[in-house]
Design a protein around this motif. Structure first.
Motif, PDB file in Angstrom:
ATOM      1  N   UNK A  27      37.949  36.144  -7.168  1.00  0.00           N
ATOM      2  CA  UNK A  27      36.577  35.763  -7.491  1.00  0.00           C
ATOM      3  C   UNK A  27      36.116  36.619  -8.664  1.00  0.00           C
ATOM      4  N   UNK A  28      35.536  35.995  -9.649  1.00  0.00           N
ATOM      5  CA  UNK A  28      35.038  36.707 -10.823  1.00  0.00           C
ATOM      6  C   UNK A  28      33.517  36.623 -10.869  1.00  0.00           C
ATOM      7  N   UNK A  29      32.865  37.770 -11.022  1.00  0.00           N
ATOM      8  CA  UNK A  29      31.416  37.816 -11.147  1.00  0.00           C
ATOM      9  C   UNK A  29      31.039  39.135 -11.806  1.00  0.00           C
ATOM     10  N   UNK A  30      29.768  39.371 -12.016  1.00  0.00           N
ATOM     11  CA  UNK A  30      29.288  40.612 -12.634  1.00  0.00           C
ATOM     12  C   UNK A  30      28.299  41.297 -11.708  1.00  0.00           C
ATOM     13  N   UNK A  31      28.384  42.623 -11.659  1.00  0.00           N
ATOM     14  CA  UNK A  31      27.442  43.443 -10.902  1.00  0.00           C
ATOM     15  C   UNK A  31      26.543  44.156 -11.910  1.00  0.00           C
ATOM     16  N   UNK A  32      25.284  43.778 -11.937  1.00  0.00           N
ATOM     17  CA  UNK A  32      24.327  44.329 -12.894  1.00  0.00           C
ATOM     18  C   UNK A  32      23.332  45.214 -12.136  1.00  0.00           C
ATOM     19  N   UNK A  33      23.337  46.519 -12.395  1.00  0.00           N
ATOM     20  CA  UNK A  33      22.419  47.414 -11.675  1.00  0.00           C
ATOM     21  C   UNK A  33      20.956  47.110 -12.000  1.00  0.00           C
ATOM     22  N   UNK A  34      20.122  47.191 -10.987  1.00  0.00           N
ATOM     23  CA  UNK A  34      18.684  47.028 -11.220  1.00  0.00           C
ATOM     24  C   UNK A  34      17.985  48.389 -11.317  1.00  0.00           C
ATOM     25  N   UNK A  35      18.800  49.492 -11.235  1.00  0.00           N
ATOM     26  CA  UNK A  35      18.278  50.849 -11.405  1.00  0.00           C
ATOM     27  C   UNK A  35      19.276  51.656 -12.227  1.00  0.00           C
TER      28      UNK A  35
END
Length: 305
Positions: A27-35
């Protein structure tokens, strides 16, 4: 030094307690921090939704693009953020591996047949925003507000000649526009004044024309179409207006389905889901519930062998 040791112990735990199985999905996705203080993410893979009955397969990931390899047998996963000083956030919901990132397919529901209107006069809005009254019964019965043994009705229809009757029933058998003017008078000559009804009659269902984007090839009385050819439906109603176009299908001789609403993707869906023979019944209804006699399309697929 502490950080290195903890990392070593984590990988040792994975290696000796849960042997790494064959990797079967990705599975390919992105983890974008909100902090800004989020350093890593913890990912847990689970075989079932019962979190109390198993030990998860754990993975650490840095923010940014992720290629998550899913071991065979693992069907769910969840994620939580890890900030500075090892402060951990809340776990996300438990995602399903097979459906993650995919739009759920809408389940088409059968439509209920439009009931025939039961009110004597039904308002129907036109394209211009006006409201027109449609008569739903072929016969109109006039009942005096004050019932007397003897009364007579003076009336005329569509500016015709005035007539007098003692029968309170009027028949409107043909489609069209009507203006009914009448006055009821009792034996003493007392009348309730002139009454005026303006309405339309529509008892004719819509008519649907079936065609294809490209004309079929005719051979020995049989029409042939290519798999990429599209179908065109054109329904017209001169009365109350088109309500909907419905269809139902029978695939490979199975019992015919319930009625569904026809839309832009219907043709591709039913054509691809039926491997051999397909029967389609198409029927339009107007806004009063008048229903067209279904038109049938029978399609048989031939192989090129």
């Amino acid at each position: 030094m502490i950080q290195v040791r903890k990392t070593f112990l984590l990988f040792s735990f994975i290696w000796f307690v849960i042997p790494i199985p064959i990797l079967s999905k990705q599975i390919q996705f992105s983890l974008v921090p909100d902090r800004e203080d989020i350093l890593q993410y913890e990912i847990e893979l689970w075989k079932t939704e019962n979190l109390d009955s198993e030990i998860p397969f754990r993975v650490l990931a840095n923010p940014g693009p992720i290629n998550l390899f899913i071991p065979e047998g693992y069907e769910h996963f969840r994620i939580r953020a890890v900030a500075k000083r090892k402060v951990r956030g809340y776990w996300t919901e438990l995602y399903q591996v097979n459906t993650f990132g995919k739009k759920p397919k809408l389940v088409e529901k059968p439509i209920v047949k439009i009931p025939v209107k039961t009110d004597v006069l039904v308002p129907i809005q036109t394209k211009e925003g006006n409201s027109e009254l449609f008569l739903t019964a072929k016969q109109v019965t006039i009942i005096p507000t004050t019932i007397t043994k003897k009364y007579r009705i003076k009336y005329r229809i569509n500016q015709g000649a005035w007539q007098t009757t003692t029968s309170p029933q009027f028949n409107f058998l043909k489609d069209g526009s009507y203006r009914l003017e009448y006055k009821v008078t009792n034996e003493l000559g007392v009348s309730d004044g002139m009454q005026v009804w303006e309405f339309k009659v529509d008892s004719t269902p819509p008519e649907t024309r079936v065609s294809f984007l490209n004309a079929p090839y005719l051979k020995n009385g049989i029409s042939f179409i290519s798999p990429s050819n599209g179908i065109l439906l054109e329904s017209k109603d001169e009365g109350s207006g088109l309500g909907s176009i419905r269809y139902r299908t029978s695939c490979d001789g199975n019992p015919i389905s319930e009625y569904y609403l026809w839309n832009k993707t219907t043709w591709n869906e039913i054509r691809s889901n039926c491997p051999k023979t397909l029967l389609i019944e198409i029927s339009a209804t107007d806004r009063l519930g008048n229903e067209e006699v279904p038109k049938q399309i029978y399609i048989q697929k031939f192989s090129q062998d």
